[in-house]
Design a protein around this motif. Structure first.
Motif, PDB file in Angstrom:
ATOM      1  N   GLY A   1      11.340   0.421  -4.759  1.00 50.88           N
ATOM      2  CA  GLY A   1      11.913  -0.179  -3.561  1.00 50.88           C
ATOM      3  C   GLY A   1      11.964  -1.692  -3.585  1.00 50.88           C
TER       4      GLY A   1
ATOM      5  N   ASP B   1      16.692  -6.928  -1.171  1.00 50.61           N
ATOM      6  CA  ASP B   1      17.447  -5.826  -0.573  1.00 50.61           C
ATOM      7  C   ASP B   1      18.956  -6.050  -0.728  1.00 50.61           C
TER       8      ASP B   1
ATOM      9  N   THR C   1      19.880  -5.396  -4.287  1.00 50.56           N
ATOM     10  CA  THR C   1      19.786  -3.961  -4.563  1.00 50.56           C
ATOM     11  C   THR C   1      21.019  -3.236  -4.051  1.00 50.56           C
TER      12      THR C   1
END
Length: 340
Positions: free
Chosen positions: A35, A96, A99
């Motif tokens: 993550g 994020d 990603t």
């Protein structure tokens, strides 16, 4: 057989993969962590980094940064960016965004590290998988750099960083650098109601103890809760080579001087682009030359400033010097802020 495997799925690793896709390469990414990953860093993107990320179609949310301000007691000096605005961005927000952009072009990192790299003439075997090249973008304490015995001699003077966030409205659009006898505190606006505070020092002390050396900050932050501090270091890392055969090192993995000048992401992105161009052209030796070309300004200014301010008389006069020589301060800041 893949064209390229990228070790490391942080911001520089994902950017490397995005450049590779743009160049038409078959690329895979290895990242053992799961993550979005947080990290202790200043979270201020220089104008060059903002421009590079937007060129990669990465959507960024953050707080505009218009320049750098040095502060020491009642004295201050400020230099505004001349090559566009910077951006204060939470590390998690940046990761994020990268990603999501990587996923949009089909890049999904494999959750595993690189453990073995074997030379096979015209290709490598990376944990048994054939690939023409490997780019290591696996951070400050790069496992690939250690695996291939490319780490340089450790620095005797070790600096460490800690970072936390405070929920409050930013009081400036600059990155403020507060100087004290034990180190520097960096104030970066990262959102409409959030400020990041990072402290760089040679001292191994608690967060609360470090902040007592910055009375102006203590006054502003008094009574406001902060997030759990994260730490990083030692900051100074050396690499003996940036290219070995078909392996290239980029970003912090290729060597790191210090966070004092705040150019880490911008430099890492420029190195990633150059490394991918070298791979696409099948000329890995070109990257060794480009790495030196891209980093000389950063290395010269950062080495000089870190070395000079290790001397107490110089450290106590640094803000005074910036204030009485504003042209010199402005030129130094914008040498680092300009796109590569």
């Amino acid at each position: 057989m893949r064209d390229l495997i990228v070790a490391g799925g942080g911001p520089v690793g994902l950017s490397t993969a995005l450049y590779a896709v743009r160049a038409g390469l078959d690329v895979g990414v290895r990242e053992p962590r799961v993550g979005v990953v947080d990290k202790a860093c200043g979270e201020g993107l220089m104008p060059g980094a903002v421009a590079a990320l937007r060129d990669l179609d990465v959507d960024l949310d953050g707080h505009p940064i218009t320049g750098i301000r040095y502060v020491d007691g009642t004295r201050s000096a400020q230099a505004r960016f001349r090559y566009g605005q910077g951006l204060g961005v939470r590390r998690t927000v940046l990761h994020d965004a990268l990603t999501r952009r990587a996923e949009a072009v089909g890049i999904v990192p494999e959750q595993r590290p690189v453990r073995e790299v074997l030379e096979r003439g015209d290709h490598l075997l990376v944990d048994g998988e054939p690939t023409r090249y490997l780019i290591a973008a696996d951070g400050l304490h790069s496992p690939v750099r250690r695996l291939l015995d490319l780490s340089g001699t450790p620095s005797r003077r070790r600096r460490y960083g800690q970072r936390a966030h405070v929920e409050m409205e930013p009081w400036t659009s600059c990155v403020e650098v507060h100087w004290s006898s034990i180190g520097e505190a960096y104030v970066t606006p990262v959102a409409a109601r959030e400020v990041g505070i990072a402290v760089l020092t040679t001292e191994r002390r608690s967060w609360d103890d470090l902040l007592t050396h910055f009375p102006l900050l203590v006054g502003r932050l008094e009574g406001r809760p902060h997030s759990r501090p994260l730490g990083a270091g030692p900051l100074r890392q050396r690499s003996r080579q940036r290219v070995r055969g078909r392996v290239l090192l980029v970003g912090d993995a290729s060597g790191y001087v210090d966070a004092l000048t705040g150019e880490g992401i911008a430099l890492g992105l420029a190195q990633a682009k150059a490394a991918v161009e070298a791979v696409a052209g099948n000329r890995p030796a070109d990257y060794a030359r480009d790495w030196r070309r891209l980093g000389w300004r950063h290395d010269l200014l950062t080495h000089g400033l870190v070395s000079a301010t290790s001397l107490s008389p110089v450290r106590h006069r640094i803000v005074h010097a910036a204030a009485v020589l504003p042209g010199v301060f402005d030129a130094a800041v914008n040498q680092l802020a300009r796109p590569a």
